[in-house]
Design an enzyme around this catalytic site. Structure first.
Site, PDB file in Angstrom:
ATOM      1  N   ILE A 190       0.928  -1.120   0.166  1.00  0.00           N
ATOM      2  CA  ILE A 190      -0.120   0.076  -0.014  1.00  0.00           C
ATOM      3  C   ILE A 190       0.934   1.165  -0.005  1.00  0.00           C
ATOM      4  O   ILE A 190       0.513   2.412  -0.203  1.00  0.00           O
ATOM      5  CB  ILE A 190      -0.901   0.212   1.311  1.00  0.00           C
ATOM      6  CG1 ILE A 190      -0.135   0.180   2.673  1.00  0.00           C
ATOM      7  CG2 ILE A 190      -2.017  -1.103   1.090  1.00  0.00           C
ATOM      8  CD1 ILE A 190      -1.091   0.700   3.798  1.00  0.00           C
ATOM      9  N   ASP A 191       2.185   1.019   0.239  1.00  0.00           N
ATOM     10  CA  ASP A 191       2.875   2.219   0.396  1.00  0.00           C
ATOM     11  C   ASP A 191       3.480   3.166  -0.780  1.00  0.00           C
ATOM     12  O   ASP A 191       3.836   4.290  -0.476  1.00  0.00           O
ATOM     13  CB  ASP A 191       4.077   1.759   1.271  1.00  0.00           C
ATOM     14  CG  ASP A 191       3.819   1.103   2.784  1.00  0.00           C
ATOM     15  OD1 ASP A 191       3.025   1.516   3.263  1.00  0.00           O
ATOM     16  OD2 ASP A 191       4.889   0.501   3.024  1.00  0.00           O
ATOM     17  N   ARG A 242     -13.782  21.090  15.765  1.00  0.00           N
ATOM     18  CA  ARG A 242     -12.482  20.721  16.215  1.00  0.00           C
ATOM     19  C   ARG A 242     -11.373  20.217  15.434  1.00  0.00           C
ATOM     20  O   ARG A 242     -11.714  20.547  14.194  1.00  0.00           O
ATOM     21  CB  ARG A 242     -12.822  18.773  16.793  1.00  0.00           C
ATOM     22  CG  ARG A 242     -13.440  18.669  17.979  1.00  0.00           C
ATOM     23  CD  ARG A 242     -13.852  17.431  18.344  1.00  0.00           C
ATOM     24  NE  ARG A 242     -14.538  17.290  19.704  1.00  0.00           N
ATOM     25  CZ  ARG A 242     -15.411  16.530  20.115  1.00  0.00           C
ATOM     26  NH1 ARG A 242     -16.078  15.780  19.109  1.00  0.00           N
ATOM     27  NH2 ARG A 242     -15.988  16.721  21.224  1.00  0.00           N
ATOM     28  N   GLY A 262       2.600   4.026   5.502  1.00  0.00           N
ATOM     29  CA  GLY A 262       3.570   4.540   4.401  1.00  0.00           C
ATOM     30  C   GLY A 262       4.762   4.258   4.613  1.00  0.00           C
ATOM     31  O   GLY A 262       6.048   4.465   3.980  1.00  0.00           O
ATOM     32  N   ARG A 279      -8.133  16.082  18.623  1.00  0.00           N
ATOM     33  CA  ARG A 279      -8.338  14.486  18.661  1.00  0.00           C
ATOM     34  C   ARG A 279      -7.625  13.929  17.557  1.00  0.00           C
ATOM     35  O   ARG A 279      -7.284  14.443  16.361  1.00  0.00           O
ATOM     36  CB  ARG A 279      -9.750  14.035  18.368  1.00  0.00           C
ATOM     37  CG  ARG A 279     -11.099  14.806  19.382  1.00  0.00           C
ATOM     38  CD  ARG A 279     -10.663  14.416  20.652  1.00  0.00           C
ATOM     39  NE  ARG A 279     -11.409  15.341  21.380  1.00  0.00           N
ATOM     40  CZ  ARG A 279     -12.678  15.158  22.027  1.00  0.00           C
ATOM     41  NH1 ARG A 279     -12.978  13.865  21.745  1.00  0.00           N
ATOM     42  NH2 ARG A 279     -13.316  15.904  22.746  1.00  0.00           N
ATOM     43  N   HIS A 295      -4.617  -0.437  10.232  1.00  0.00           N
ATOM     44  CA  HIS A 295      -4.683  -1.606   9.535  1.00  0.00           C
ATOM     45  C   HIS A 295      -6.166  -1.428   8.399  1.00  0.00           C
ATOM     46  O   HIS A 295      -6.221  -2.361   7.599  1.00  0.00           O
ATOM     47  CB  HIS A 295      -4.606  -3.001  10.142  1.00  0.00           C
ATOM     48  CG  HIS A 295      -3.166  -3.309  10.206  1.00  0.00           C
ATOM     49  ND1 HIS A 295      -2.515  -2.859  11.298  1.00  0.00           N
ATOM     50  CD2 HIS A 295      -2.195  -4.145   9.541  1.00  0.00           C
ATOM     51  CE1 HIS A 295      -1.288  -3.334  11.380  1.00  0.00           C
ATOM     52  NE2 HIS A 295      -0.983  -4.127  10.136  1.00  0.00           N
ATOM     53  N   ARG A 320      -5.383  -1.336   4.945  1.00  0.00           N
ATOM     54  CA  ARG A 320      -4.679  -2.328   3.918  1.00  0.00           C
ATOM     55  C   ARG A 320      -5.884  -3.304   3.938  1.00  0.00           C
ATOM     56  O   ARG A 320      -5.880  -4.310   3.341  1.00  0.00           O
ATOM     57  CB  ARG A 320      -3.734  -3.139   4.837  1.00  0.00           C
ATOM     58  CG  ARG A 320      -2.342  -2.428   4.871  1.00  0.00           C
ATOM     59  CD  ARG A 320      -1.123  -3.397   4.713  1.00  0.00           C
ATOM     60  NE  ARG A 320      -1.243  -4.614   5.297  1.00  0.00           N
ATOM     61  CZ  ARG A 320      -0.049  -4.876   6.201  1.00  0.00           C
ATOM     62  NH1 ARG A 320       0.766  -4.141   6.249  1.00  0.00           N
ATOM     63  NH2 ARG A 320      -0.003  -6.065   6.802  1.00  0.00           N
TER      64      ARG A 320
END
Ligand code: ATP
Length: 363
Positions: free
Chosen positions: A151-152, A187, A195, A278, A284, A287
């Protein structure tokens, strides 16, 4: 037909199933005997049921699934010579001499080493009577084609790795959801995205979600980042914005190489601006889930090209990695891409960010 096996190794990513499906079907279409190897290199070392012949229907109804249906693993046994001997024995006894490896740079490095050693491994197996002389002769060449599933988007030589686009979809869905609640309560949200040493996901997510600030490893913040960040957030609020979104890549650092964490950014915002702040760590979730259309097609195209590369290989053909270059599937020398990818990590460690970005190229 030629024996061909496909396996997934290292961290999983969306689109791996599309690639597996494509390898299996293209292999069968071209007359190969195709095998799945389950649980990455571990399955190759352990053999048995882990290596199973695939048929046309064993890959139906998987293209929409995230992760990898044939399992993935990190395998210490394969790093040892004895493990590779076992793996070679398991392949030879099934007549497998073509491998499609779907994984990251570690998995591709392992495959390259395996191929370099292949002849020696077979000699040793023959000497120990674990294979026959006929097998030694018949299966003397091993061919390798790699696909990058991650995914990176951190691999040199490909514009996109399989899984990056789906991860971006997950991130953007999450940011959109956060924005609606952040608006109600005025907020500030700090989102940490994955990554590793690559800021691609964070940067592109920030651009597509109108984030106010992004922290990425390739562009370490200057010494006065606190002042600049606070000024920007204040300005946005003054101009009527009811919320702020800050994206922090998990590998973000300052000029000294110290981590810029979501906790640190929160402290800065709370201490200086007293905003209700926050943190959301996506983890995960990024992914998981269904692969995007882009990743499904990418997996299909790369898988088919990998099988074609293997079928066209001669004894002299070096291992290749199938990459996306300007929307074309191309075959690049595997080890050159791995070396460049490792050089990027080294440049980052050496704090030579310009070199890292230059080495990485278009991706
Ligand atoms: P990711 O880092 O995206 O999860 P990766 O393929 O880089 O993917 P690694 O954990 O580095 O993941 O490697 C996966 C497996 O590949 C290792 O567990 C090991 O079995 C094998 N491998 C990696 N490097 C080598 C090596 N130098 N020699 C032999 N095997 C290796």
């Amino acid at each position: 037909g030629k024996g061909l096996a496909v396996f997934t190794s290292g961290g999983d990513s969306q689109g791996m199933n599309a690639a597996v499906r494509s390898v299996v079907r293209m292999g069968i279409y071209l007359g190969c005997k195709v095998y799945f190897i389950r649980e990455g290199y571990q399955g190759m070392v352990d053999g048995g049921d882990n290596i199973e012949e695939a048929n046309w229907s064993s890959v139906s109804s998987i293209i929409h699934k995230g992760g990898t249906i044939i399992g993935s693993a990190r395998c210490m046994d394969f790093v040892q010579k004895e493990g590779r001997l076992k793996a070679a024995c398991n392949l030879v006894t099934r007549g497998i001499t073509n491998l499609v490896v779907i994984g990251g740079d570690g998995s591709l490095t392992g495959a390259n080493l395996f191929r370099q050693e292949w002849s020696d491994l077979l000699d040793e197996l023959l000497a120990n009577n674990r294979i026959t002389k006929d097998q030694r002769e018949k299966y003397k060449y091993l061919h390798i084609a790699g696909l990058v599933g991650s995914i990176d988007n951190d691999f040199c030589g490909t514009d996109m790795t399989i899984g990056t686009d789906s991860a971006l979809h997950r991130i953007i869905e999450a940011i959109d959801a956060i924005v609606s609640t952040a608006y109600s309560h005025q907020r500030t949200f700090i989102m940490e995205v994955m990554g590793r040493h690559c800021g691609y996901l964070a940067l592109v997510a920030a651009l597509s979600s109108e984030a106010d600030q992004v922290f990425i490893p390739e562009d370490p913040v200057p010494y006065n980042w606190v002042e600049k960040l606070c000024k920007r957030l204040q300005q946005e609020r003054k101009s009527g914005q009811r919320l702020n979104i800050i994206i922090v890549a998990e590998g973000a650092i300052d000029r000294e190489g110290k981590p810029i964490t979501a906790e640190l950014v929160k402290k800065v915002v709370v201490d200086n601006l007293q905003q209700d702040t926050r943190i959301t760590v996506l983890g995960h979730v990024q992914r998981g889930g269904s692969p995007s259309a882009f990743d499904r097609i990418l997996g299909c195209r790369m898988g088919a090209e990998a099988v074609m590369a293997l079928m066209e290989a001669t004894p002299a053909t070096e291992p290749c990695v199938v990459s996306l270059d300007g929307n074309q599937a191309v075959r690049l020398p595997l080890m050159e891409c791995v070396r460049r990818t490792k050089a990027v990590s080294q440049a980052m460690t050496d704090k030579n960010w310009e070199l890292a970005v230059q080495l990485r190229g278009r991706s």
